[in-house]
Design an enzyme around this catalytic site. Structure first.
Site: not given
Ligand code: GLY
Length: 370
Positions: A218, A247, A269, A272
């Site tokens: 990211t 996602v 980043t 997620g």
């Molecule tokens: N921060 C990026 C993800 O977890 O896809």
């Protein structure tokens, strides 16, 4: 005279009965961008690392374009395009580490503070620059998020080049190595998959095959110009070897990115899922609205994640989150910060003094195991 100026003027001449101190406090940050601002662009550390054969990194390019009058979001996206297109960055765009089926699926979002517009794409295949597709969603539709085959079809319709495969030789080689070492049939057993995935991932990090920062990859990039206009963009290939269709936080407004043109911008980043659960970019912006400095607002988001991480498989033997996550935040005064759950993360900054890479302020000591 608009309401904001009225509130500000009222403060200068003394309080009227109708304007309480609480109301003044709540309004105060919204007047910050009426002052002259020192322009700044901040990003995750990869924004000061990759040049894709050119002579500028992401933050340099974005700062240079922004200070020459380009729209802030256009400048930031031109910056992250360098990283998306660079085959050497295996965390973003072309050559990003693929999903468990070996397919590169990309997520991105962007927000334009002054225009109060936003767009995003998720699980997009075949387009090297998902940030530009996110911007097209923002500009050419009245939606905020288009995903999967629909996102690709949308991009194709607008003339984006669609490629069969965004792997580079390097990303494919790493995926094949991961396939060789793991048993993806454990998808239905999250515990086993998490254990196998973590073990193999850490083996590959320890052997120098994967950069630790590229597990979740990211790039987030945020900027403010001299007029106080604030925008942000986040783009990623997401979690390496993810379940197809997974996602992360990057395309989700309030998670991987949030911008309020009158308050500030924040992006992320790292893991997620932790951010999605806590919507930390929104939390950071809301805390900056209440007057917190970007650093304190970012650390508060890390604290929120720590408090809400209770699953045993996500904790280390001290009971702390067993993953890293980073936040980048700037406010309407042009103050900024990068923070992380654990030490050793850094972030990129470009001001009139030039680009720099600066350590993030960590919440905890030690290191996670992934
Ligand atoms: N921060 C990026 C993800 O977890 O896809």
């Amino acid at each position: 005279m608009n309401r904001r100026r009225f509130v500000y003027s009222s403060a200068a001449v003394g309080l009227t009965a109708a304007v309480t101190p609480r109301a003044l406090f709540a309004q105060a940050p919204t007047i910050m961008n009426s002052k002259s601002i020192k322009p700044v662009v901040i990003s995750s550390a990869n924004g000061n690392k990759f040049k894709n054969g050119g002579d500028m990194t992401c933050v340099q390019k974005a700062f240079s374009m922004m200070t020459q009058g380009t729209d802030v979001l256009d400048a930031l996206i031109a910056g992250v395009n360098i990283v998306e297109l660079d085959p050497l960055d295996t965390s973003v765009g072309y050559g990003g580490l693929p999903n468990a089926d070996g397919i590169v699926q990309l997520d991105s979002s962007c927000m334009h503070g002054p225009k109060k517009r936003a767009g995003g794409v998720a699980a997009l295949e075949g387009v090297r620059t998902p940030s530009l597709v996110a911007k097209a969603v923002m500009e050419q539709t009245d939606h905020h998020l288009i995903v999967g085959a629909g996102a690709q079809s949308f991009a194709r319709g607008l003339g984006f080049k669609i490629e069969d495969d965004l792997n580079t030789e390097e990303s494919r080689k790493l995926w094949l190595e991961w396939k060789r070492r793991t048993d993806p049939s454990h998808y239905l057993d999250p515990q086993k998959r998490a254990e196998a995935g973590r073990r193999v991932m850490m083996e590959m990090v320890a052997e120098g095959l994967i950069d630790r920062q590229h597990i979740y990859g990211t790039i987030n990039c945020d900027g403010i110009n001299a007029k106080g206009e604030i925008c942000g963009v986040t783009t990623t290939s997401g979690l390496a070897w993810k379940i197809p269709g997974r996602v992360g936080d990057s395309p989700i407004l309030g998670a991987g990115l949030y911008v309020d043109g009158e308050v500030g911008a924040a992006g992320s980043t790292g893991r997620g899922e932790a951010n999605l659960y806590n919507l930390c970019s929104f939390l950071i912006v809301e805390n900056m609205r209440k007057g917190m400095h970007p650093k304190d607002a970012g650390l508060e988001a890390c604290r929120r994640i720590k408090g809400n991480t209770v699953e045993k498989r996500l904790l280390n033997n001290k009971g702390n989150p067993n993953f890293n996550i980073n936040f980048y935040a700037l406010n309407a005064k042009g103050e900024y910060a990068g923070v992380s759950m654990y030490p050793s993360a850094s972030y990129a900054v470009c001001t009139e003094k030039g680009p720099a890479t600066v350590p993030c302020e960590p919440l905890l000591e030690g290191q996670p195991e992934d």
